[in-house]
Design an enzyme around this catalytic site. Structure first.
Site: not given
Length: 478
Positions: A195, A320, A418
């Site tokens: 991320s 995600e 995610h």
């Protein structure tokens, strides 16, 4: 931790005192730059030169951040303390010797607003020993302290917007100069991030003078795309200053601003909608194309061929965006027009065509699920592919994977969301409740961890090289 004994090793001008136990050596809280406080607040990191004996037996501080309650299914850790004096790193090695082991430097994620180099789910000594690698985890500034763009309001002295990224680079320079004394190979450094950590690593492709600090990258949900233009960053700064009452140019007031106020106001000026945050012009913190710390867009850097000898692995999770819906941060999409408006943030000229293609591929979904699928691809998957294609065209090697493992929790409600792949990549599911008792998860963790360690050692991630139009490897998919 098991019982540990002190150990001292010599590196350049300093002697570092760490700890040794049956699982290896660890050196904690090593300062790699001067404390970013007082007049150094909101400034690029300044080098620090250690001399004499440096105590590295205790964790330092993580960066200031808002602390949010986490659900019971989230990965567990021991936690961490925060202070502005946070420019330190933690180092784990099987032995501080002349082993010249592969070095893995991990950049934590957290939306550019949170994260820490300690106190999380990862068993760092276990990973370093199992892989016979040296693991380095730096803390760096996040939020407004790390990424608020101040040049337009405060002048050239504050020209570098990406202080958190510069912190990471300062940590890499420390690694380059010192890691050999801790059993690592300074010429074999792999950067790994998820991320915002991966976005930070990706941004290095747009920075001059850093190519020799690392050899390859492993990017999880953070391709070389999420770059904020200067006008957008300046508008966010104006809102921030208005709400804090700091006048442009008043650097004294900026230095005296309570950190609690900084954290409170940054929450008020940032967008919470995932699409709004990540679309062009989005109100969020991230890497700014400021011309000072970031000289060019990372994709332009890749296209130039400057990094053609640096290998890239980039991965994404199949679902995600599901995480933001699971946390209740995304509203329900009520009708088709609202869905088209969400898509138009990214594709203002052809939103209808984008939705039609999605409906043909995934028929029968509700509007919210279409938005989730679109955002998962527009923010993560598609830019990851674009990163690899740009690198490949310039003569570089790239590899891709999609992580599709879905935990059985609440009948799979969370999807392959995610961040789910990061513990698998490090092969560490001990503190991940969603994976407990799942034999498939154990197998996937073994495979992905082996891929990372082989990649760090030889540049081969045990994945096929990326080819346009060829399906990428799916981990955990049915």
């Amino acid at each position: 931790m098991t019982d540990a004994n002190p150990i001292e090793i010599r590196s350049r001008e300093a002697t570092y005192r760490g700890l040794r136990d049956a699982r290896g050596d660890r050196f904690l809280g090593i300062r790699y730059a001067e404390a970013p406080v007082g007049q150094r607040r909101f400034k690029p990191p300044e080098p620090v030169e250690h001399q004499g004996l440096v105590d590295a037996t205790r964790y330092g501080f993580a960066p200031p951040q808002a602390r949010r309650p986490m659900p019971a299914w989230a990965p567990k850790g021991e936690g961490f303390e925060t202070e502005e004096d946070c420019l330190n790193l933690n180092l784990y090695t099987p032995a501080a010797d002349n082993g010249r082991r592969p070095v893995i430097v991990h950049a934590f994620g957290g939306g550019f607003q949170s994260g820490a180099a300690q106190g999380g789910w990862l068993d760092e000594p276990g990973f370093a020993r199992r892989g016979d690698v040296v693991l380095v985890r730096p803390n760096m500034r996040v939020g407004a302290l790390g990424f608020l763009h101040l040049a337009d309001a405060f002048g050239a002295e504050y020209a570098a917007a990406n202080r958190g990224m510069l912190d990471f680079i300062a940590a890499l320079r420390w690694v380059r100069e010192n890691i050999a004394a801790f059993g690592g190979d300074p010429d074999n450094v792999t950067l790994v991030g998820m991320s915002s950590g991966a976005f930070t690593i990706s941004a290095l492709f747009g920075v001059d003078g850093v190519a020799d600090l690392y050899r390859r990258v492993w990017l999880m949900s953070g391709p070389a795309s999420r770059i904020i233009d200067r006008d957008t960053a300046a508008a966010l700064t104006r809102d921030f200053l208005d709400q804090t009452g700091v006048r442009p140019g008043d650097s004294g007031a900026l230095e005296m601003l309570p950190v609690e106020t900084i954290l409170k106001v940054q929450e008020q000026v940032l967008a919470t909608h995932l699409g709004e945050r990540n679309a062009p012009g989005g109100r969020t913190f991230g890497i700014v194309l400021d011309g000072a710390s970031l000289q060019r867009h990372p994709l332009e850097g890749l296209a130039s061929g400057r990094f053609h000898d640096h290998a890239i692995v980039t991965g994404w999770t199949r679902d995600e965006a599901r995480m933001w819906y699971a946390f209740g941060m995304m509203p329900t999409v009520r009708d088709r027009q609202a869905l088209l408006s969400s898509i138009a943030r990214f594709h203002p000229m052809d939103a209808e065509q984008q939705l039609a293609a999605l409906e043909q591929e995934l028929p029968g979904l509700i509007y919210t699920r279409y938005e989730e699928a679109f955002l998962s691809r527009a923010i993560y998957r598609d830019p990851a592919i674009r990163t690899l294609e740009t690198h490949r065209t310039a003569g570089g090697r790239g590899f891709a994977y999609e992580f599709a493992w879905v935990p059985t929790f609440e009948n799979g409600r969370l999807g392959a969301a995610h961040g789910f792949d990061e513990p698998f990549v490090f092969g560490d599911l001990e503190r991940v409740p969603l994976a407990q008792g799942d034999e498939v998860a154990v197998r996937l963790a073994r495979e992905l961890s082996a891929a990372l360690l082989t990649y760090a050692r030889s540049g081969n991630p045990l994945l096929p090289g990326y080819e346009p139009g060829v399906a990428v490897v799916s981990f955990g998919g049915i």
